[in-house]
Motif scaffolding. Structure first.
Motif: not given
Length: 153
Positions: A8-26, A28-38
């Motif tokens: 659950s912590q990993l899922f929410f960290s992925l979700l939070v990172t993806y949300s910031f990708c949306l805010i930072f206008n990242v 395509g694939k960059a937002s996916l891999f950035s979320s995985i990185g988070g």
């Protein structure tokens, strides 16, 4: 920690990172891999907690791992490293430490405020050091490859 709690912590960290990708206008694939990185950065942090590492060491290792992941994926995706790295560091950001430093300061709890400020500075410094280490290693590696390629011509 139970496995379901970790997932659950990993899922929410992925979700939070993806949300910031949306805010930072990242996009395509960059937002996916950035979320995985988070999620990976948070996983490495959780592993460090299990081993009882100090905050500085834990954040340093987690940041080094995420910076390595970002450098490699940036080359694969042909995108700037900062596109992946900034959002992926969000789960590790010491925002709570800054909040509690100010909270204790407002409450006239100067000793607690100082301790929390020092802890927050150690975390932020460890994160900066991790990024610098990986960035420097990749810069040296790139320069060596350029010299080898130049000699071959």
């Amino acid at each position: 920690m139970s496995i379901s709690f970790i997932f659950s912590q990993l899922f929410f960290s992925l979700l939070v990172t993806y949300s910031f990708c949306l805010i930072f206008n990242v996009k395509g694939k960059a937002s996916l891999f950035s979320s995985i990185g988070g999620a990976l950065s948070w996983l490495s942090y959780l592993i460090g907690l299990q081993y009882g590492w100090s905050d500085g060491l834990n954040y340093l290792i987690a940041t080094i791992l995420i910076a390595l992941f970002s450098e490699i994926m940036a080359r694969v995706l042909k995108t700037p490293v900062t596109t992946l790295l900034i959002a992926a560091l969000i789960p590790l950001a010491p925002g709570g430490g800054v909040y509690y430093t100010m909270y204790y300061l407002i409450q006239n709890m100067y000793h607690e405020s100082f301790l929390k400020a020092v802890q927050t500075c150690v975390i932020a410094s460890a994160m900066a050091l991790g990024i610098i280490i990986v960035s420097t290693i990749f810069k040296i590696y790139t320069n060596i490859l350029k010299k080898i390629k130049y000699k071959d011509q």
